[in-house]
Design a protein around this motif. Structure first.
Motif, PDB file in Angstrom:
ATOM      1  N   LEU A   1       0.846  -1.031  -0.048  1.00 40.63           N
ATOM      2  CA  LEU A   1      -0.149   0.078   0.120  1.00 40.63           C
ATOM      3  C   LEU A   1       0.858   1.199  -0.026  1.00 40.63           C
ATOM      4  CD1 LEU A   1      -2.859  -1.080   2.730  1.00 40.63           C
ATOM      5  CD2 LEU A   1      -2.692  -1.342   0.168  1.00 40.63           C
ATOM      6  N   ARG A   2       1.895   1.058   0.799  1.00 41.53           N
ATOM      7  CA  ARG A   2       2.613   2.525   1.041  1.00 41.53           C
ATOM      8  C   ARG A   2       3.462   2.607  -0.537  1.00 41.53           C
ATOM      9  NH1 ARG A   2       8.208   3.112   1.693  1.00 41.53           N
ATOM     10  NH2 ARG A   2       8.809   1.138   1.736  1.00 41.53           N
ATOM     11  N   LEU A   3       4.182   1.771  -0.971  1.00 40.14           N
ATOM     12  CA  LEU A   3       4.838   1.998  -2.298  1.00 40.14           C
ATOM     13  C   LEU A   3       3.747   2.295  -3.448  1.00 40.14           C
ATOM     14  CD1 LEU A   3       7.322  -0.858  -1.800  1.00 40.14           C
ATOM     15  CD2 LEU A   3       7.758   1.538  -1.775  1.00 40.14           C
ATOM     16  N   ALA A   4       2.787   1.910  -3.380  1.00 40.04           N
ATOM     17  CA  ALA A   4       1.726   2.208  -4.350  1.00 40.04           C
ATOM     18  C   ALA A   4       0.936   3.621  -4.070  1.00 40.04           C
ATOM     19  CB  ALA A   4       0.602   1.323  -4.537  1.00 40.04           C
ATOM     20  N   ALA A   5       1.291   4.173  -2.947  1.00 44.68           N
ATOM     21  CA  ALA A   5       0.354   5.525  -2.655  1.00 44.68           C
ATOM     22  C   ALA A   5       0.866   6.641  -3.090  1.00 44.68           C
ATOM     23  CB  ALA A   5       0.167   5.473  -1.093  1.00 44.68           C
TER      24      ALA A   5
ATOM     25  N   ALA B   1       1.414  -9.916   0.598  1.00 38.77           N
ATOM     26  CA  ALA B   1       1.795  -9.024  -0.331  1.00 38.77           C
ATOM     27  C   ALA B   1       0.903  -8.991  -1.679  1.00 38.77           C
ATOM     28  CB  ALA B   1       3.420  -9.123  -0.784  1.00 38.77           C
ATOM     29  N   HIS B   2       0.746 -10.209  -2.087  1.00 39.49           N
ATOM     30  CA  HIS B   2       0.073 -10.531  -3.342  1.00 39.49           C
ATOM     31  C   HIS B   2      -1.367 -10.101  -3.158  1.00 39.49           C
ATOM     32  CE1 HIS B   2       3.443 -12.126  -5.659  1.00 39.49           C
ATOM     33  NE2 HIS B   2       3.709 -13.120  -4.676  1.00 39.49           N
ATOM     34  N   LEU B   3      -1.951 -10.433  -1.864  1.00 37.07           N
ATOM     35  CA  LEU B   3      -3.291  -9.875  -1.685  1.00 37.07           C
ATOM     36  C   LEU B   3      -3.614  -8.558  -1.657  1.00 37.07           C
ATOM     37  CD1 LEU B   3      -6.101 -10.595  -1.129  1.00 37.07           C
ATOM     38  CD2 LEU B   3      -5.746 -11.097   1.002  1.00 37.07           C
ATOM     39  N   ALA B   4      -2.596  -7.791  -1.242  1.00 33.31           N
ATOM     40  CA  ALA B   4      -2.657  -6.443  -1.178  1.00 33.31           C
ATOM     41  C   ALA B   4      -2.122  -6.044  -2.781  1.00 33.31           C
ATOM     42  CB  ALA B   4      -1.367  -5.910  -0.301  1.00 33.31           C
ATOM     43  N   ALA B   5      -1.384  -6.490  -3.372  1.00 34.58           N
ATOM     44  CA  ALA B   5      -1.207  -6.019  -4.933  1.00 34.58           C
ATOM     45  C   ALA B   5      -2.641  -6.182  -5.630  1.00 34.58           C
ATOM     46  CB  ALA B   5      -0.029  -6.786  -5.205  1.00 34.58           C
TER      47      ALA B   5
END
Length: 349
Positions: A37-41, A180-184
């Motif tokens: 989430l942080r890196l995508a934000a 991580a894959h679920l968050a992605a």
């Protein structure tokens, strides 16, 4: 016209997530989810919560200690669950799994009633189940704990052959890198595929995996409903580097050797000895193709006497040597050969 950074910072996030952390939660699973989430934000690695926003919720605001001893301080009280796109419950050690407090249960039931999807990570799956929030839903659990889950959590519909499961408004995964894959998956859905891939690549994870991707390390076919076979396969998986005999497996399970052999024949149409050998050869093949380890080290890691022993068993099943598998080989050599004609090997197989 491009927005100024100040104006962009006021843009409403596309994905909002509230976290509930259990006592002795698994830090790795939580951190992997949050970092995606942080890196995508934000752009680059600036960590501003622009496109995604997340927070840790609490009924008491007391620090929550993870299974590794590191504590996390919650940021917000529970409040109205409708302010989030998802509520994520992160569990921890199997032996420490406990019921959620009445305040948490009330909050989660309000979220479910309002249509806010609930996410169970690690043993958070069991907490949602015990709160009555997984009735009629499929859920993902680790293959490693499959037999324990079946015994302890009546009515749970566990899926052990996928890295995560999305069943309508319930999403579950077994923790670790799968979180991580679920968050992605959520970032892809709400923010964009580019942002999801960016997060994973910065975290040195090759690519986003779909839900149907098998969990790594699943021994043979855990789709069988035979619990004796499932338990035996898990014991084998846990003793790959130091193989034990079928007699010892039977002793640990409280069954007879003859009984286990009969169940394997009925469920998998093979013997326990051959099944154990196949598990070890499957791991050896994976390490040969995906790692830089020497064949000698792989032989040790997979419970073979030496590289010659591994090569002999490997050729019998795959039609080529481990060394040849690391080089381009003709398709005719890549076909798998069954090892049913392997000698009935015990600990030295």
């Amino acid at each position: 016209m491009l927005k100024k950074p100040e104006a962009r910072a006021q843009t409403a996030p596309r994905l909002t997530v509230g976290f509930i952390l259990a006592k002795r939660f698994t830090l790795c699973a939580f951190a992997n989810f949050v970092d995606v989430l942080r890196l995508a934000a934000d752009e680059g690695d600036r960590s501003r919560p622009i496109l995604c926003k997340w927070t840790v919720l609490s009924d008491t605001m007391d620090p929550i200690t993870s299974s590794s001893g590191i504590a996390v301080q919650p940021k917000e009280r529970l409040g109205d669950p409708r302010r989030f796109n998802y509520i994520v419950v992160v569990g921890g050690l199997m032996d420490d799994a406990e019921k959620l407090s009445p305040a948490y249960q009330k909050f989660l039931h309000e979220a479910a009633a309002a249509g806010v999807p609930l996410v169970g990570v690690c043993t958070g799956v069991f907490m949602l189940h015990e709160a009555g929030l997984l009735d009629g839903y499929r859920c993902c659990v680790s293959w490693f704990h499959h037999s324990e889950v079946v015994e302890q959590f009546e009515g749970l519909d566990p899926v052990t052959e996928q890295i995560f499961v999305v069943d309508r408004d319930r999403l579950t995964c077994s923790g670790g890198v799968s979180s991580a894959h679920l968050a992605a998956y959520l970032v892809d859905k709400h923010v964009g595929r580019a942002q999801a891939n960016k997060s994973l690549h910065i975290m040195i994870i090759d690519d986003a995996l779909q839900a149907e991707k098998p969990q790594p390390g699943i021994p043979l076919d855990l789709k069988t409903q035979d619990q004796i076979v499932q338990r035996a396969l898990l014991i084998m998986q846990q003793n790959i580097d130091m193989p034990i005999s079928v007699q010892e497996i039977a002793r640990r399970m409280g069954n007879s050797k003859r009984q286990i052999e009969r169940h394997f024949r009925m469920a998998l149409d093979t013997s326990p000895q051959v099944a154990f050998l196949n598990i070890r050869l499957d791991l050896a093949q994976h390490l040969i193709e995906k790692s830089d380890k020497s064949v000698a080290q792989i032989a040790v890691d997979c419970g073979f006497c030496d590289s010659s022993h591994l090569s002999r068993m490997f050729r019998r099943r795959y039609g080529c040597t481990p060394q040849a598998l690391r080089r381009p080989i003709p398709d005719s050599l890549a076909s798998s050969a069954m090892v049913e004609d392997a000698p009935q090997l015990e600990a030295g197989a």
